[in-house]
Design an enzyme around this catalytic site. Structure first.
Site, PDB file in Angstrom:
ATOM      1  N   HIS A  17       0.859  -1.189   0.000  1.00  0.00           N
ATOM      2  CA  HIS A  17       0.000   0.000   0.000  1.00  0.00           C
ATOM      3  C   HIS A  17       0.891   1.235   0.000  1.00  0.00           C
ATOM      4  CE1 HIS A  17      -3.597  -2.373   0.936  1.00  0.00           C
ATOM      5  NE2 HIS A  17      -2.755  -3.135   1.609  1.00  0.00           N
ATOM      6  N   LEU A  18       0.795   2.030  -1.061  1.00  0.00           N
ATOM      7  CA  LEU A  18       1.614   3.240  -1.147  1.00  0.00           C
ATOM      8  C   LEU A  18       0.821   4.500  -0.820  1.00  0.00           C
ATOM      9  CD1 LEU A  18       3.828   2.637  -4.327  1.00  0.00           C
ATOM     10  CD2 LEU A  18       4.598   2.768  -1.954  1.00  0.00           C
ATOM     11  N   ARG A  19      -0.513   4.373  -0.781  1.00  0.00           N
ATOM     12  CA  ARG A  19      -1.381   5.556  -0.540  1.00  0.00           C
ATOM     13  C   ARG A  19      -1.158   6.624  -1.617  1.00  0.00           C
ATOM     14  NH1 ARG A  19      -3.759   1.907   2.602  1.00  0.00           N
ATOM     15  NH2 ARG A  19      -3.015   1.810   4.710  1.00  0.00           N
ATOM     16  N   ASN A  43      -6.581   0.298  -3.164  1.00  0.00           N
ATOM     17  CA  ASN A  43      -7.615   0.756  -2.220  1.00  0.00           C
ATOM     18  C   ASN A  43      -7.347   2.172  -1.715  1.00  0.00           C
ATOM     19  OD1 ASN A  43      -5.401  -0.189  -0.681  1.00  0.00           O
ATOM     20  ND2 ASN A  43      -6.695  -0.607   1.095  1.00  0.00           N
ATOM     21  N   LYS A 101      -7.669  -6.932  -8.105  1.00  0.00           N
ATOM     22  CA  LYS A 101      -7.712  -7.146  -6.657  1.00  0.00           C
ATOM     23  C   LYS A 101      -9.140  -7.326  -6.186  1.00  0.00           C
ATOM     24  CE  LYS A 101      -6.556  -7.035  -2.358  1.00  0.00           C
ATOM     25  NZ  LYS A 101      -5.412  -7.423  -1.562  1.00  0.00           N
ATOM     26  N   HIS A 138      -8.311 -10.882  -1.195  1.00  0.00           N
ATOM     27  CA  HIS A 138      -8.365 -10.688   0.261  1.00  0.00           C
ATOM     28  C   HIS A 138      -9.358 -11.735   0.766  1.00  0.00           C
ATOM     29  CE1 HIS A 138      -8.155  -8.085   3.991  1.00  0.00           C
ATOM     30  NE2 HIS A 138      -9.101  -8.961   4.265  1.00  0.00           N
ATOM     31  N   LEU A 221      -5.314  -6.354   9.247  1.00  0.00           N
ATOM     32  CA  LEU A 221      -6.271  -7.327   8.716  1.00  0.00           C
ATOM     33  C   LEU A 221      -5.639  -8.085   7.554  1.00  0.00           C
ATOM     34  CD1 LEU A 221      -9.530  -5.220   8.899  1.00  0.00           C
ATOM     35  CD2 LEU A 221      -9.008  -7.301  10.189  1.00  0.00           C
ATOM     36  N   HIS A 253      -0.635   4.027   8.267  1.00  0.00           N
ATOM     37  CA  HIS A 253      -1.710   4.900   8.765  1.00  0.00           C
ATOM     38  C   HIS A 253      -1.054   5.856   9.762  1.00  0.00           C
ATOM     39  CE1 HIS A 253      -5.179   2.605   7.248  1.00  0.00           C
ATOM     40  NE2 HIS A 253      -4.468   1.520   7.504  1.00  0.00           N
ATOM     41  N   ALA A 265      -6.799  -0.445  10.615  1.00  0.00           N
ATOM     42  CA  ALA A 265      -6.046  -1.699  10.475  1.00  0.00           C
ATOM     43  C   ALA A 265      -4.896  -1.476   9.509  1.00  0.00           C
ATOM     44  CB  ALA A 265      -6.970  -2.792   9.949  1.00  0.00           C
TER      45      ALA A 265
HETATM   46  C1  NCD Z   1      -4.682  -2.581   4.600  1.00  0.00           C
HETATM   47  C2  NCD Z   1      -4.777  -1.051   4.441  1.00  0.00           C
HETATM   48  O1  NCD Z   1      -4.634  -0.334   5.447  1.00  0.00           O
HETATM   49  O2  NCD Z   1      -4.981  -0.597   3.323  1.00  0.00           O
HETATM   50  N1  NCD Z   1      -4.788  -2.896   6.004  1.00  0.00           N
HETATM   51  C3  NCD Z   1      -4.338  -4.013   6.623  1.00  0.00           C
HETATM   52  O3  NCD Z   1      -4.570  -4.158   7.821  1.00  0.00           O
HETATM   53  N2  NCD Z   1      -3.657  -4.929   5.970  1.00  0.00           N
HETATM   54  C4  NCD Z   1      -5.729  -3.234   3.782  1.00  0.00           C
HETATM   55  C5  NCD Z   1      -5.555  -4.716   3.626  1.00  0.00           C
HETATM   56  O4  NCD Z   1      -4.648  -5.183   2.936  1.00  0.00           O
HETATM   57  O5  NCD Z   1      -6.361  -5.469   4.195  1.00  0.00           O
HETATM   58 ZN    ZN Z   2      -3.020  -5.061   2.056  1.00  0.00          ZN
END
Ligand code: NCD
Ligand code: ZN
Length: 349
Positions: A17-19, A43, A101, A138, A221, A253, A265
């Protein structure tokens, strides 16, 4: 004498996840410094569901990539029930999308637009199968009456098992597998099946979330599981089985959003991930299988060449790593192994 340094083919990160915006700028260097490629999760707050959105996001990633780095982001398409199949297929054909995905709606961060039932997108999955486009799943059910620790096992029973039989040639990656049941499924499944495993699920179990008090930075998660599951994951990752490969699920986060009434999460591990994997393989006396897991199995599954450059790993006593990353919006906690880091990584140039 025990191995002190190890030179391996430059790894890739098959789940990252790079945001976006300031967070992207802050977190990308840690990944680009070590990894050759990364499968970038779609996402975002507005999910990446079109080839156009993926092209724009990729351009923003390129812009945030440190000068001189040849890091390559691989883009994914967020599957929804209203997705345009022609756009998906064209995006894959043009090399813009590397995979699709699957998020069950409501399963995790920014998954509200996800799918409410696998069968509702079987037409899209048929298309994926016919064009050879991998699906990254997922694997958790979201039913309120299923215990949070059982969500993965129930997903295998109700959704993944049947899917594997219904679409025998579909390339499936079972993302961030966290249970012994997940490992068993991947080992015995027919057809092209693989799984990614995160560093944190290899290093800590669910006790870490309650260690002397509530620990939001250990919350991700799928949620951490019991010790017996962690052991099964460690055995699978270090076994040399090419169906298992690296995928950090590094998910940043801001601290204040994790230390919160309803904490997010996700665990941010990009700066420490490769050292953590090396530590796990070392502890399991399987360092000879590390390079397969980090650098060969993923490219083989995706039919991509392995990276050309190499990474040196060095064992050291108590490797120092900053506990936090600063961003212009606040800080992000970095995942560190509970007993300290014992391996550091450096890209050879
Ligand atoms: C991920 C996120 O923050 O985008 N969070 C995580 O707890 N892994 C989403 C994901 O991969 O489930
Ligand atoms: Zn993830």
């Amino acid at each position: 004498m025990a191995v002190e340094t190890l030179t391996i083919t430059r790894p890739d990160d098959w789940h990252l996840h790079l945001r976006d915006d300031a967070m992207l700028a802050a977190v990308l260097p840690a990944t680009a410094e070590i990894f050759g490629r990364a499968m970038v999760m779609p996402n975002l707050k507005v999910p990446v569901t079109t080839a156009r959105a993926a092209a724009d996001y990729r351009a923003r990633i390129h812009k945030a990539t440190p000068p001189g780095s040849n890091f390559k982001p691989l883009m994914t398409c967020y599957l929804t029930e209203s997705l345009d199949p022609a756009d998906l297929a064209a995006g894959y054909r043009d090399g813009l999308f590397s995979a699709a995905k699957y998020y069950p709606a409501g399963a995790t961060t920014n998954s509200a637009a996800g799918v409410t039932g696998m069968r509702r997108i079987y037409r899209l999955l048929d298309l994926l199968q016919s064009i050879g486009m991998p699906i990254l799943i997922h694997g958790e059910v979201v039913d309120k009456d299923v215990d949070v620790f059982d969500r993965e096992a129930v997903f295998i029973e109700r959704v993944l098992g049947p899917l594997r039989l219904d679409l025998p040639a579909l390339k499936i990656v079972f993302e961030h597998v966290t249970t012994a049941e997940g490992v068993d499924f991947v080992e015995s499944a027919s057809g092209p099946t693989a799984a990614t495993i995160t560093p944190h699920h290899l290093m800590i179990n669910r006790n870490a979330m309650f260690d002397g008090g509530l620990r939001p930075h250990a919350y991700c998660l799928p949620v951490l599981k019991r010790e017996r599951h962690r052991r099964a994951l460690r055995a699978a990752a270090t076994s040399g089985n090419p169906r298992f490969f690296i995928g950090t699920d590094s998910a940043p986060h801001l601290r204040n959003l994790k230390e919160h009434d309803c904490g997010c999460a996700g665990i941010f591990n990009a700066p420490t991930a490769l050292g953590c994997y090396a530590q796990v393989f070392d502890e399991e006396n399987r360092l000879e299988n590390l390079e397969g897991f980090t650098s060969h199995h993923g490219p083989a599954f995706y039919s991509l060449p392995v990276n050309e450059s190499r990474v040196v790993l060095t064992r050291a006593v108590d490797v120092q790593c900053p506990q936090e990353l600063s961003t212009s919006m606040g800080t992000v906690r970095v995942f560190l192994p509970p007993g300290g880091m014992s391996w550091r990584a450096r890209l050879l140039i």
